[in-house]
Design a protein around this motif. Structure first.
Motif, PDB file in Angstrom:
ATOM      1  N   PRO A  18       0.810  -1.222   0.000  1.00 18.60           N
ATOM      2  CA  PRO A  18       0.000   0.000   0.000  1.00 18.60           C
ATOM      3  C   PRO A  18       0.843   1.272   0.000  1.00 18.60           C
ATOM      4  N   ASP A  19       0.152   2.391  -0.200  1.00 19.76           N
ATOM      5  CA  ASP A  19       0.731   3.725   0.029  1.00 19.76           C
ATOM      6  C   ASP A  19       1.892   4.054  -0.903  1.00 19.76           C
ATOM      7  N   ASN A  20       1.714   3.772  -2.193  1.00 23.50           N
ATOM      8  CA  ASN A  20       2.731   4.117  -3.196  1.00 23.50           C
ATOM      9  C   ASN A  20       2.271   5.298  -4.042  1.00 23.50           C
ATOM     10  N   ARG A  21       3.192   6.162  -4.339  1.00 21.21           N
ATOM     11  CA  ARG A  21       2.911   7.250  -5.275  1.00 21.21           C
ATOM     12  C   ARG A  21       3.221   6.745  -6.686  1.00 21.21           C
ATOM     13  N   GLY A 173       7.669   4.336  -3.034  1.00 20.45           N
ATOM     14  CA  GLY A 173       6.948   3.752  -1.911  1.00 20.45           C
ATOM     15  C   GLY A 173       7.403   2.341  -1.624  1.00 20.45           C
ATOM     16  N   GLN A 203       6.201   5.993   2.770  1.00 18.80           N
ATOM     17  CA  GLN A 203       4.798   5.656   2.602  1.00 18.80           C
ATOM     18  C   GLN A 203       3.985   6.915   2.345  1.00 18.80           C
ATOM     19  N   TYR A 204       3.181   6.869   1.290  1.00 20.07           N
ATOM     20  CA  TYR A 204       2.324   7.989   0.926  1.00 20.07           C
ATOM     21  C   TYR A 204       0.884   7.575   1.258  1.00 20.07           C
ATOM     22  N   HIS A 205       0.334   8.131   2.300  1.00 20.70           N
ATOM     23  CA  HIS A 205      -0.964   7.673   2.786  1.00 20.70           C
ATOM     24  C   HIS A 205      -2.103   8.007   1.834  1.00 20.70           C
ATOM     25  N   ASP A 206      -1.824   8.853   0.839  1.00 22.88           N
ATOM     26  CA  ASP A 206      -2.805   9.109  -0.211  1.00 22.88           C
ATOM     27  C   ASP A 206      -2.446   8.348  -1.474  1.00 22.88           C
TER      28      ASP A 206
END
Length: 388
Positions: A18-21, A173, A203-206
């Motif tokens: 999760p949390d990949n740009r 990420g 980690q990119y939470h968006d």
């Protein structure tokens, strides 16, 4: 399909991270400028793996950056496919090695196993500092970048028209660590050297959940085929497939036809012109059967289409190096990533529609009136589908 992440993981043997740009790249010159910008910013390591790496304007421009980085103490590793880069002279590789770049051919010809030469390293992968990665369909050559046209003071719009149409992504990420492991495996196979690519995953939470879909073994290729079949079978609304080389086997064709019969909108975006004439005619040998089953086919005009992107229900996207042909699905080493996201799927949908606007739909009535010589060429080259 959003709820099917577990099924995808079971098929691929990998996990969604999760949390990949994810940055979508699809215009040659701009894409390469962005890739080169990231490479210039490297502070620890640069790893590259490409099917084609030429010593033309684009290759020389990248080589200068790599040599400069290597001389400054940054570890640079470059894998090139021996067959795909056969036209690149040995003095070019020697120049890179002399400057400190670690260079190795992937899948070289061997008298001990000559039949192994048909297996090509078709991946396109860059890992920067173990934190940022690129993958997609782009090779290192002028036709992908358009730099050679810009250097001759050709206007930007014209350069875009003559650059091949391709697609790739830059990802940052947690997934980059896994992609680094895949590169390390390729390097070990080719150089008999174990390397560790250190990096800190931000980690990119968006960001988006991304899964690696790499195939470098018979088992990996079986998983890739199974994933494509499952993705087609699981689609309920639409399937949008873009590929440079389309010579499907009976099973893949049957899956697409079955999807269309159950009401799924199936669209194929293929090149109007191909760089491989045999593949051009072999692909067209399937058109009549598919058109009769209400599968829509569009032929991209303006430049050669080289992208490989597959979108299912506008939420499950696969981007990478694998075409829908025998060689990609049965013989080659391929590198792709899957992104499970409606938001990213919308980006892919918009790109597909944009490409459709530059394409000509294949009409059944007109298609049946094509010249007899074209029909004969299609039947002839279809006999060699497994060799293309």
């Amino acid at each position: 399909m959003i709820n099917e992440a577990g099924k995808i993981e079971a098929i691929t043997g990998e996990r969604f991270l999760p949390d990949n740009r994810v940055q979508l790249l699809y215009q040659g010159t701009e894409a390469f400028n962005e890739i080169f910008r990231h490479i210039r910013g490297a502070s620890r390591s640069i790893c590259l793996e490409f099917y084609i790496f030429r010593n033309d304007d684009t290759g020389k421009r990248l080589a200068e950056i790599l040599m400069e980085k290597a001389r400054s103490g940054i570890r640079v590793y470059l894998l090139y496919d021996h067959f795909g880069s056969l036209g690149t002279p040995s003095k070019f590789w020697k120049m890179l090695r002399t400057s400190g770049v670690n260079v190795k051919p992937s899948r070289p010809f061997s008298l001990r196993e000559p039949s192994g030469y048909i297996r090509r390293d078709h991946k396109k992968l860059i890992i920067i500092d173990g934190a940022t990665a690129f993958t997609g369909g782009l090779n290192i050559a002028n036709e992908y970048s358009g730099f050679h046209l810009l250097s001759r003071k050709v206007k930007t719009m014209r350069s875009r028209a003559f650059s091949w149409r391709d697609t790739g992504v830059i990802v940052s990420g947690p997934v980059v660590k896994k992609l680094s492991e895949y590169f390390a495996e390729s390097w070990k196979r080719s150089a008999s050297e174990l390397i560790k690519i250190a990096g800190t995953a931000v980690q990119y939470h968006d960001g988006f959940p991304v899964i690696p879909i790499f195939a470098s073994s018979p088992r990996g290729r079986r998983r890739l085929r199974k994933l494509l079949y499952w993705s087609i079978e699981s689609s309920r609304k639409n399937i949008r497939l873009t590929t440079a080389y389309f010579t499907p086997g009976p099973k893949l064709s049957g899956k697409l036809i079955s999807a269309s019969k159950r009401g799924v909108n199936v669209e194929l975006l293929l090149p109007f012109k191909s760089d491989i004439l045999a593949a051009h005619y072999a692909a067209r040998s399937f058109f009549t059967t598919l058109l009769r089953e209400n599968i829509r086919i569009y032929l991209y005009h303006g430049s050669i289409l080289h992208a490989k992107t597959y979108i299912f229900d506008d939420e499950w996207s696969i981007i990478g190096s694998a075409n829908l042909d025998f060689r990609s699905l049965r013989k080659n080493d391929e590198g792709n990533v899957g992104i499970l996201s409606r938001e990213f799927g919308d980006q892919m949908k918009k790109l597909f529609i944009q490409d459709k606007e530059r394409s000509i739909p294949v009409n059944m009535e007109d298609w049946l009136k094509r010249p007899l010589c074209s029909k004969a060429a299609e039947k002839f080259f279809a006999l060699f589908r497994r060799k293309l």
